[in-house]
Design a protein around this motif. Structure first.
Motif, short mmCIF file in Angstrom:
data_model
loop_
_atom_site.label_atom_id
_atom_site.label_comp_id
_atom_site.label_asym_id
_atom_site.label_seq_id
_atom_site.Cartn_x
_atom_site.Cartn_y
_atom_site.Cartn_z
N GLN A 172 0.84 -1.20 0.00
CA GLN A 172 0.00 0.00 0.00
C GLN A 172 0.88 1.25 0.00
O GLN A 172 0.63 2.19 -0.78
CB GLN A 172 -0.92 0.00 1.21
N GLN A 173 1.88 1.28 0.84
CA GLN A 173 2.77 2.44 0.91
C GLN A 173 3.51 2.66 -0.41
O GLN A 173 3.61 3.79 -0.88
CB GLN A 173 3.78 2.26 2.04
N THR A 207 1.01 3.84 -3.27
CA THR A 207 0.56 5.22 -3.03
C THR A 207 1.70 6.19 -3.32
O THR A 207 1.50 7.22 -3.98
CB THR A 207 0.06 5.38 -1.59
N LYS A 208 2.90 5.84 -2.88
CA LYS A 208 4.07 6.69 -3.13
C LYS A 208 4.37 6.79 -4.62
O LYS A 208 4.87 7.82 -5.09
CB LYS A 208 5.28 6.13 -2.38
N SER A 232 -5.29 6.58 -3.82
CA SER A 232 -5.57 5.78 -2.62
C SER A 232 -6.80 4.88 -2.77
O SER A 232 -6.74 3.72 -2.36
CB SER A 232 -5.73 6.69 -1.40
N VAL A 257 -5.78 1.86 -4.79
CA VAL A 257 -4.86 1.01 -4.02
C VAL A 257 -5.63 0.19 -3.00
O VAL A 257 -5.42 -1.01 -2.86
CB VAL A 257 -3.75 1.85 -3.34
N LYS A 258 -6.56 0.82 -2.30
CA LYS A 258 -7.36 0.10 -1.29
C LYS A 258 -8.19 -1.01 -1.93
O LYS A 258 -8.26 -2.12 -1.40
CB LYS A 258 -8.27 1.07 -0.55
#
Length: 107
Positions: free
Chosen positions: A77-78, A81-82, A87, A90-91
């Motif tokens: 996830q990090q 997102t980066k 978001s 990604v979720k």
């Protein structure tokens, strides 16, 4: 960093690279032809299934337990997102990955 943390880090890196390769942020569009909604849906579904299979293979190859799976999901996830992925996307992807590739026992 412990050996297991290094392993989780490496798995997250591989899965992030796989996702970015299969689902690029800015896909190349052939000049003069825009894909139809149906073509986009089919392409996206294939890419996601390939990603989920890669995640499943990582889980099996490394015998990831419940905590390790959660750490991989958080690290992924990090990274996504980066990398600029929205978001909400990604979720959704991580939830689907957890449900399809990270469920069950270590096998």
């Amino acid at each position: 960093m412990t050996k297991s943390s290094r392993g989780i880090h490496d798995i997250c890196d591989r899965l992030a690279e796989t996702f970015q390769r299969l689902v690029p942020l800015h896909p190349a569009v052939p000049e003069g032809k825009r894909p139809t909604e149906k073509e986009l849906a089919v392409t996206s579904e294939r890419a996601l299934q390939a990603f989920f299979e890669a995640a499943r293979q990582e889980r099996i190859a490394h015998g990831l337990g419940l905590i390790a799976r959660a750490r991989v999901a958080f690290g992924l996830q990090q990274r996504l997102t980066k990398s600029g992925y929205p978001s909400p996307l990604v979720k959704q992807v991580l939830f689907a990955m957890l449900a399809s590739a990270f469920v069950g026992d270590k096998k």
